[in-house]
Design a protein around this motif. Structure first.
Motif, short mmCIF file in Angstrom:
data_model
loop_
_atom_site.label_atom_id
_atom_site.label_comp_id
_atom_site.label_asym_id
_atom_site.label_seq_id
_atom_site.Cartn_x
_atom_site.Cartn_y
_atom_site.Cartn_z
N LEU A 1 16.71 0.24 -77.82
CA LEU A 1 15.77 -0.81 -78.17
C LEU A 1 15.48 -1.71 -76.98
N ALA A 2 16.51 -2.04 -76.20
CA ALA A 2 16.30 -2.84 -75.00
C ALA A 2 15.38 -2.12 -74.02
N ALA A 3 15.62 -0.81 -73.84
CA ALA A 3 14.77 -0.03 -72.94
C ALA A 3 13.34 0.03 -73.45
N LEU A 4 13.18 0.20 -74.77
CA LEU A 4 11.83 0.33 -75.33
C LEU A 4 11.03 -0.96 -75.16
N ALA B 1 11.10 -7.23 -84.19
CA ALA B 1 10.90 -7.45 -82.75
C ALA B 1 9.75 -6.62 -82.21
N LEU B 2 9.68 -5.35 -82.62
CA LEU B 2 8.59 -4.49 -82.15
C LEU B 2 7.24 -4.97 -82.67
N PHE C 1 15.56 -11.98 -81.72
CA PHE C 1 15.71 -11.09 -82.86
C PHE C 1 16.77 -10.01 -82.67
N ALA C 2 17.29 -9.86 -81.46
CA ALA C 2 18.36 -8.89 -81.25
C ALA C 2 19.69 -9.60 -81.36
N SER C 3 20.77 -8.84 -81.23
CA SER C 3 22.10 -9.42 -81.30
C SER C 3 23.02 -8.69 -80.34
N ALA D 1 15.20 6.59 -70.75
CA ALA D 1 14.10 5.99 -71.51
C ALA D 1 13.15 5.23 -70.60
N LEU D 2 13.70 4.52 -69.63
CA LEU D 2 12.84 3.76 -68.72
C LEU D 2 12.09 4.67 -67.75
N LEU D 3 12.72 5.74 -67.31
CA LEU D 3 12.01 6.69 -66.45
C LEU D 3 10.80 7.27 -67.17
#
Length: 802
Positions: free
Chosen positions: A663-666, A612-613, A422-424, A739-741
């Motif tokens: 979005l990738a991090a989330l 995606a979410l 679903f991403a690009s 975001a990942l931290l």
């Protein structure tokens, strides 16, 4: 054991061979260049279906090939989109005039000169003068004036290459009848650079008739010329050679266009003729340009972060697990080789988010090893004297940890698959890299680590000194926990209240501050400029407003770097903005990044992110409900939503952009959150099977105490990688790592103090549909309301299973 060792050796040897012999395919954000996403449009006479898009792709490919760009890539995406990647092209206008020409190529007879005020469309060479051109999204699909004139039979007045107006008759043949056009040089005959044009069978006679009619005029007469028109522009109007006879024309279907051409002009003319006509118009809906400096800096920063982060993680693992930790580090190095070989072997494109995903997966690869080693420690501590050997404990550790490793990695693979589907663009590359990394980490832990560990613990010297293995003691964290035996679930409502407060604060940030969506989701253009010395942001904002963009968002993104974001900006307008900023800096600015997203593309990306979410939540709940039944699966999903909401809220309070990288991090945070919860609930499931008579709250509490060492050690491994990414990974990865931290910290908390307490509450209130050994088969082992208040103090070591 021997078979496993041979398999591990074969995997590593094959991966090394692929890694050495197959070059990596770098995305444009790493090697520099321009990516343009074109969308075909319907016309009154043609439908932009998949067949028309395929024909358009072939025409565009011929045009791009003639540009001489090294390794261009053109692929179809869906029924109406074409992705064009042009490595090394830093100015999209360089390719825009070629890719974006949508009108029919036509050959017209010249009827004579016209007065200056009779021109149908003023213009000059190099200007399309019409929306829908590559790099400037707008309306398209409207027939041009040449096409209208051809259908109506009326005259058309256009300026020639020198700007002199010409009266043109209806077109005699079009670009579809051109077989090939090629720029050539013939210095011996004094021709210099010229363009050779060959026609298909149907066009040979039409060309002979057209040139035969023009040859009837006297040399020097404008009527003796033939006009080649593309996109309402005369790209060439050569005069028929004096040797051609009137009425006969140029036979044979081949001709030469000569003139005072240089190499570039001849190639451009051949390119435009050879490209022919696009079957349907195209509109640019997305454009990204990355300078080679930014790409090189990103690779260098990511590589530096990978080396430092891996070294720190390796030192930490060796300090905790000694000999087995050292073997895990070797397996970790093998994991890097395997995942890289898989990427290049499959032909995947390594993008900047993908590179970050590769670095992140190193931290995740540690998790499987930590799970095995912690279970081996427990088995060694609880084994009888006759069975107390590192070899038996290690075998039991691999056996007992398998289900948790499988479940946690499958949940991460679900998130990676959703990114891919679903991403690009670069975010899809992140999904591919993350998925490959997860699979490679399982191979690393379950095959390579096991083979090395089995060989090590079978040595006589190791059997005599089991302490060097790192699993002959339970560790300082577990020793302290089992001594204190804390009643964490006795305060479960406090933990849930704390989680609720955190969610309220995050929601308040979203409502009060709002979300700063990037151009990927809103549409518009973002350009990043670099100067050798800093430029005052307020002055830059005023300068951008003076050139026509008073509402543009101008921000400093680093030392000597400025980003300008606005709702819409053409290439010409962007050039003026760059000149204005350069005037402030006293030098010519360097454009290191340029992203343009059309409104339709922004809406689609935003919808894709929400889909995606939503699917991530639904897919995680479905899988966990099947594996753990309702109470545990629902609790894990609630904790996942809790973590995602807090990360989004934190970015809202901090004013950070919500873009594709975020979005990738989330989605990675979602996978990590469920990963942690799965490990705890897997232990709950095992303890329920072995102690069905124990109250559920007590079982969950014991599972928490037993898994804390794993959670701490895995979190430390991930934090080593993420902290390194944040500090030395470069500006491009700072927000990603931040975001990942936040997500890792919140996920570690929520798995213990949100998911587990919620599961206990659901069981206590009879809301679970799970069946457990010893339960009534209807609502599970529902316990009395005061069960969690029962005495929980036990002798030291009670937290370990018997």
């Amino acid at each position: 054991m021997r078979v496993r060792a041979l398999l591990a050796l074969a995997i590593v040897a094959l991966s090394l061979y692929i890694a050495v012999t197959v070059p990596a395919r770098l995305g444009l954000d790493l090697r520099g260049g321009t990516q343009i996403v074109l969308e075909t449009r319907d016309t009154p006479t043609a439908t932009a279906d998949s067949e028309a898009t395929d024909r358009t792709l072939e025409v565009l490919r011929r045009r791009v090939d003639a540009l001489g760009i090294t390794e261009p890539t053109l692929t179809r995406s869906g029924d109406q989109r074409i992705i064009v990647e042009l490595p090394g092209v830093q100015d999209p206008r360089e390719a825009a005039d070629v890719l974006g020409r949508t009108a029919q190529l036509a050959f017209h007879p010249v009827l004579g000169e016209a007065p200056p005020d009779a021109v149908d469309r003023p213009g000059k060479k190099g200007e399309a003068g019409k929306a829908g051109k590559t790099g400037e999204p707008g309306e398209s699909g409207k027939p041009d004036k040449a096409e209208e004139a051809g259908r109506s039979g009326r005259e058309l007045v256009l300026p020639d290459e020198e700007g002199r107006p010409l009266r043109l008759g209806p077109s005699s043949l079009n670009g579809g009848e051109v077989a090939e056009a090629e720029a050539r040089i013939e210095p011996q005959q004094g021709l210099g650079w010229f363009v050779s044009v060959d026609f298909h069978k149907g066009g040979k006679g039409k060309w002979a008739d057209l040139t035969g009619e023009a040859a009837c005029a006297a040399p020097g007469d404008p009527v003796r010329r033939v006009a080649i028109v593309l996109d309402d522009e005369v790209i060439s109007s050569p005069q028929v050679d004096p040797g051609v006879q009137c009425g006969k024309g140029i036979a044979g279907g081949s001709t030469q266009i000569t003139g005072d051409f240089d190499r570039k002009e001849a190639r451009e003319l051949a390119l435009l003729i050879n490209g022919g006509a696009l079957p349907v118009p195209v509109e640019a809906v997305e454009q990204r340009t990355v300078g080679p400096t930014l790409g090189a800096a990103a690779i260098e920063a990511s590589a530096r972060a990978a080396i430092i982060g891996t070294a720190l993680t390796g030192l930490f693992i060796m300090a905790v697990y000694r000999l087995l930790g050292g073997l895990a580090v070797i397996a970790l190095a093998c994991y890097g080789v395997i995942s890289y070989a898989a990427l290049v072997g499959l032909g995947a494109t390594l993008t900047l988010p993908g590179l970050a995903g590769f670095v992140l997966a190193i931290g995740m690869a540690v998790d499987a090893n930590v799970l095995v080693f912690e279970r081996a420690r427990e088995e060694y501590a609880t084994a009888t004297r006759q069975r107390k050997t590192p070899r038996s404990a290690l075998a039991a550790g691999f056996r007992e940890a398998l289900s948790a490793i499988a479940d946690s990695n499958i949940t991460t693979l679900i998130a990676a698959a959703l990114l891919f589907l679903f991403a690009s663009g670069p975010v899809r590359g992140f999904g591919v890299t993350l998925g490959i990394g997860v699979l490679a980490s399982m191979v690393s832990a379950l095959v390579i680590t096991r083979a090395l560990a089995d060989l090590a613990v079978a040595r006589r010297a190791v059997r005599r000194r089991p302490g060097i293995t790192g699993i002959a003691h339970i560790g300082a964290v577990r020793t302290r926990l089992t001594r204190r035996d804390p009643d964490l679930m006795g305060r479960r409502r406090r933990w849930l209240a704390g989680s609720a407060v955190a969610m309220v604060l995050a929601t308040a940030g979203i409502l009060v501050r709002g979300l700063d969506f990037g151009v990927e989701f809103t549409g518009g253009r973002l350009v990043e400029y670099a100067t050798t010395k800093p430029v005052d942001v307020d002055r830059a904002r005023d300068a951008v407003a003076d050139v026509g963009f008073p509402r543009a968002v101008v921000q400093a993104s680093g030392d000597g770097e400025l980003t300008v974001r606005t709702g819409g900006m053409s290439n010409a307008e962007e050039a003026r903005v760059g000149e204005a900023i350069g005037a402030l800096a006293g030098e010519k600015v360097e454009k290191v990044r340029d992203e343009l997203i059309g409104p339709s593309m922004g809406d689609e990306l935003r919808r894709g992110a929400l889909i995606a979410l939503a699917l991530a939540v639904g897919a995680q709940l479905l899988y966990l409900a099947i594996r753990f039944r309702f109470a545990l699966g629902f609790s894990a999903v609630v904790a996942m939503v809790h973590d995602a909401l807090i990360v989004v809220g934190a970015f809202a309070w901090l004013g950070k952009p919500i873009d594709g990288i975020f979005l990738a991090a989330l989605l990675t945070v979602i996978g990590y959150s469920v990963n942690d919860s799965v490990v705890i609930f897997d232990r709950v499931r095992q303890l329920q099977a072995s102690h069905p008579e124990q109250p559920y709250a007590r079982t969950t509490n014991t599972a928490l105490v037993q898994t804390v060492p794993r959670t701490v050690n895995t979190g430390m491994g991930a934090l080593c990688i993420l902290a390194t990414l944040a500090l030395v990974g470069g500006d491009s990865l700072t927000d990603f790592a931040l975001a990942l931290l936040i997500g890792v910290a919140v996920g570690t908390y929520s798995s213990m103090f949100t998911a587990a307490p919620l599961a206990v509450e659901l069981q206590a209130r009879g809301l679970s549909t799970s069946r457990t050994p010893g339960g009534d088969g209807k609502t599970g082992d529902r316990e009395p309301a005061d069960a969690a208040k029962a005495p929980t103090r036990t002798r030291p070591g009670a937290g370990l299973p018997r």
